[in-house]
Each structure stands twice: as C-alpha cells, then as structure tokens.
Design a protein around this motif. Sequence first.
Motif, short mmCIF file in Angstrom:
data_model
loop_
_atom_site.label_atom_id
_atom_site.label_comp_id
_atom_site.label_asym_id
_atom_site.label_seq_id
_atom_site.Cartn_x
_atom_site.Cartn_y
_atom_site.Cartn_z
N GLN A 1 0.83 -1.21 0.00
CA GLN A 1 0.00 0.00 0.00
C GLN A 1 0.86 1.26 0.00
N ASP A 2 1.94 1.23 0.80
CA ASP A 2 2.85 2.38 0.82
C ASP A 2 3.50 2.59 -0.54
N ILE A 3 3.91 1.49 -1.16
CA ILE A 3 4.53 1.59 -2.50
C ILE A 3 3.54 2.14 -3.51
N ALA A 4 2.29 1.61 -3.46
CA ALA A 4 1.25 2.08 -4.38
C ALA A 4 0.94 3.55 -4.15
N LEU B 1 10.13 7.30 -8.40
CA LEU B 1 10.12 8.00 -9.68
C LEU B 1 10.61 7.09 -10.80
N ARG B 2 11.73 6.39 -10.53
CA ARG B 2 12.26 5.49 -11.56
C ARG B 2 11.26 4.39 -11.88
N SER B 3 10.58 3.89 -10.85
CA SER B 3 9.59 2.82 -11.06
C SER B 3 8.43 3.31 -11.92
N VAL B 4 7.92 4.51 -11.63
CA VAL B 4 6.78 5.06 -12.39
C VAL B 4 7.19 5.32 -13.84
N LEU B 5 8.36 5.93 -14.03
CA LEU B 5 8.83 6.20 -15.40
C LEU B 5 9.06 4.90 -16.16
N LYS B 6 9.59 3.90 -15.46
CA LYS B 6 9.81 2.60 -16.10
C LYS B 6 8.48 1.99 -16.52
N GLU B 7 7.47 2.13 -15.65
CA GLU B 7 6.13 1.62 -15.97
C GLU B 7 5.55 2.33 -17.19
N SER C 1 10.10 24.01 -10.27
CA SER C 1 11.39 23.74 -9.64
C SER C 1 11.21 23.02 -8.31
N GLU C 2 10.24 23.47 -7.50
CA GLU C 2 9.96 22.81 -6.22
C GLU C 2 9.45 21.39 -6.45
N LEU C 3 8.64 21.22 -7.48
CA LEU C 3 8.12 19.89 -7.80
C LEU C 3 9.23 18.96 -8.24
N VAL C 4 10.15 19.48 -9.04
CA VAL C 4 11.29 18.68 -9.49
C VAL C 4 12.12 18.23 -8.30
N ASP C 5 12.37 19.14 -7.37
CA ASP C 5 13.13 18.77 -6.16
C ASP C 5 12.42 17.67 -5.39
N SER C 6 11.10 17.78 -5.29
CA SER C 6 10.31 16.76 -4.58
C SER C 6 10.41 15.42 -5.30
N LEU C 7 10.32 15.44 -6.63
CA LEU C 7 10.41 14.20 -7.40
C LEU C 7 11.79 13.57 -7.29
N ARG C 8 12.81 14.40 -7.29
CA ARG C 8 14.16 13.86 -7.17
C ARG C 8 14.36 13.16 -5.83
N ARG C 9 13.70 13.66 -4.79
CA ARG C 9 13.83 13.03 -3.48
C ARG C 9 13.13 11.67 -3.44
N GLN C 10 12.16 11.48 -4.32
CA GLN C 10 11.43 10.22 -4.31
C GLN C 10 12.23 9.07 -4.93
N GLY C 11 13.21 9.40 -5.74
CA GLY C 11 14.19 8.42 -6.22
C GLY C 11 13.59 7.18 -6.85
N THR D 1 3.69 9.96 -7.02
CA THR D 1 4.70 10.28 -8.03
C THR D 1 4.05 10.55 -9.38
N ARG D 2 3.08 9.68 -9.75
CA ARG D 2 2.38 9.90 -11.02
C ARG D 2 1.65 11.24 -11.02
N ARG D 3 1.00 11.54 -9.89
CA ARG D 3 0.28 12.81 -9.79
C ARG D 3 1.25 13.98 -9.94
N GLN D 4 2.39 13.88 -9.30
CA GLN D 4 3.37 14.96 -9.38
C GLN D 4 3.97 15.07 -10.78
N LEU D 5 4.20 13.92 -11.43
CA LEU D 5 4.71 13.96 -12.81
C LEU D 5 3.68 14.59 -13.74
#
Length: 475
Positions: A59-62, A230-236, A217-227, A68-72
């Motif tokens: 559930q936490d991963i989902a 983010l990679r999992s969502v982009l890969k999907e 810019s703030e959103l990008v910083d937030s996404l970068r912290r998700q690491g 992450t998807r919402r932020q992207l």
Amino acid sequence: MLVGEPADARRRTNAPAKRETRAKQSKGAKARRPETPRTARDVRREKKRTEGEIARTQQDIAANAKDTRRQLNRLGRLDSEIEVSAAKVSGLQGDVERIRARVKGLSDTVSMTEAKVGRLREAYARNLQSMRRQRQGVSNLTFIFSAGNFTGMMSRARYLKELSAAQSSRARALKAELDTLRERKARLDSLEATLKVTLAAHRAENARLQDRRKSASELVDSLRRQGSSLRSVLKEKQAQARRLEAELDRIIAEEARKAAEEEAKRKAAEEERRRKAEAEAAEKARKEATGTTKSGGSKDKKSDSRPAKPAKEPTPPSKGKAPEKSINPGGATALGGSFAANKGRLPAPVDKAYTISAGFGQSAHPELSRINVRNNGIDLRTTAGASARAVFRGTVSSIFRLDGYNNIVILRHGAYLTVYAGIGELKVRKGEEVAAGQLLGTLAPDPDDDNRPTLHFEIRQEKTKLNPTEWLRKN
C-alpha cells in the motif's frame, strides 16, 4: 580468632568463583533445555502478521507511486503552461516593442508638425503685419480708385484678389496642419494608453511565468527526493509505451499481411479468369474452324463479327476501381483531397481546448536529468467531458484495449493511419466509415491528474511514425 581469620578470608575469596560456576552451570542447563515447540496457531499468527506487513508495504509503494504519477502529471501540466506563458510573454514583448516604435515614430511626426505649424504661424503673422503697414487704413475701394487710369485700377483689383487668395491659402494650410497635429496627438495618446495596458499584461504574465517556474522547480526537487518511486513510475510508463508500440506494429503487420493475401487472391482469380477466357476463345475458334470446313461456308464473315465479343468482355478495370475506394477512403474530399495533401490543415483530434503535455520524439526530460523520454506521438491534455474526434475521413481499422491507455481506436486513411488512445466510452465500431470531425468516443478521466483526460495521438504512414504537430492545423 587469629587462626580462623585465614579460613574466613579464603571462604570470602572463593565465594564469587563458586557463584560464577553455579551461574555457568545454570546457563548450560538452560541451553540444554529443549525449546517449546511452535504450534499451528503460532505459525498462522506469524503468517498473518507477515502478510499484514507485506500488504502495508505494498500500500505504501502504491501510494508513493500514485503520488509520483500525480506529481509527474502536474509537472507536465506546469511545463505546458510555462511553454504557453512564455509564448505569451514573448508575444507581448513583441507587441510592446512594436508599439514603442510606433510611439517614437508618431512622436517625431508630432514634433515635425508642431515645428511646421510654428513656421506657418510666423509667416502668417508677418504677412498680416506687412499688409497693415502697406495699407495704413486705406480701404480696398480707395486703393483701387486712387489709380490714375482704368488699367491701373484693374491691376490693383487683381492684386487685392491674389493677396486675399494667398492669405486664405495660408490660413487654410495653418488650419489643416493644426487639425493634423491634433489628430496625431490623439493617436499618440491612444498608443501610449495601449502601451501601458500591454506593459501591465506583460508584467502580469511574466509574474505568472516566474511563479510556474518556481512551482515546477519545487516539484522537481520533490520528485528527485522520491528516487526509486520516480524510476519505477517512469519505467512503468515506458513499458506501457513499448506495449502500445508493439501492439500497433503487430496490427499494422497483420493488416499488411491480409492485404497482401487479398491482393494475391485477386491476382490469382484474374489469372484464372484470363486462362478460362483464353481456353473458351480457343475452343470457340476450333469449333468455328471445324464447322466452316464441314459446311464449306465462308469463314470471313464469322471471323469479322466474332472477335467483337472478347474486346468488350475484359472490363474488370472499371469494376476494380470500386474496391480501391473502400480500401482507400483517404481519398475523401472533405478537406480538399487525400490525407497527404492536407498536411498542416488537419483539425485537432479533440473537441475541446487542449495543451500539448508531451511532444513527439525522444528527448531528455526538461527538468529531470539523466531521464530520456520517448514519445511516438503527442499527448493532449484537455478538460472533463472532452471527446476524441477523427481528423480525416477514414475507416475504423481496429479497436483494442491496453493498460494505461484504456480504449484505442485506429483509423485508416489509405496508406496513413491515425491512432487515438485514452478513450473511455466508445462511439464507433470496427469496420465503420467515419467522417472528418466525427466523435470516436469520450475520453477517460485520469485519477492521477485531477480527473482531467489526456489523449495520446499518433500519425503513421504504415509503420513510419510521423510528427502530428506538423500535420495539425495551428490554432
């Protein structure tokens, strides 16, 4: 007492050692003691606890992936808004420069007109002063009749007339220049007011642009912290795009195979008809030759009249054109010719206002470093209730469903295809002929993007991917 002291001392000295020995023996005994066996109930309890932890982790991963998807999506929306806002700022800046140039030109013209009016006023004043000095209160009639003869009187009358005309001309010229000056000053005031409004709009739009860039810019910083999320969502997303590409390639290849089979069958049928016609003609010729020999009649008349039939018979080319129209509906004249002839003139594939949230081709992500984004079409983010619509007349070649894209409709326009992905409720069926602008279905809302729908749109020439922005009409 003295004798007993050494014994007491020895007992006190050995006591800790004995206690330590007893503790070791006790530990050894405990270690040798067998463990209490786990019951089935303990196993079930531990399994349930483990499953609960796994479910909470999933559930936490989902939740992280959804966030992450919402932020992207929000970043994509901000990027498209920044692009639109930057274009507005650029356009307003151009307007400001053009208005300023016009203001400067008009200001120079006003200055020149004012100088000219000043010169005309001075000349007019000098002319009046000269006339007063020369006339010195003498009336026009006195001046005319004071001449010595009739010729002189006529000359003075003509002189007075010309003088009056010159004076009137200068007065009219002065008035005209004054009117021109007033009109140019009014235009200058209007231009300066327009310039103020445009400058205010430019500053406001520029402020909005800066706010959006800051938010991005703030959103990008937030996404970068998700690491990893983010990679999992982009890969999907990339996996979904690859699945769509593979399915489209498979469908196109299957259509090409079927078309090739039909063409081969058609050619085989034509060849069979040709052979049959030749055999029948040969058989007729043989029978005619045999009949003529037996009857002894003339062979020339029959040979002259009979060949007329084979000449009329092979007219399949006229019949063959009808199937081509059904196979190649892209030859419609709704937009003035074929699909290819309308490059740059096709309407938008959605029926409501939209922004392009993802462009065509492969490029580095504008904000996230070391992340490449590849898009075989364009993504159009629009408003709730929007529908996909056909950009050109064609046939519904295929309809299928794919995770991440909902329903996908492919239209064929001769050698070209258009792909509409992201449709919720369909309004067409496979094999149906559609007109340009016809609605194909309502777009499905995206829960990860505030329920705003997005249409993924592609144009292909068979398997060759084309940039849709080069084919769509500019708004």
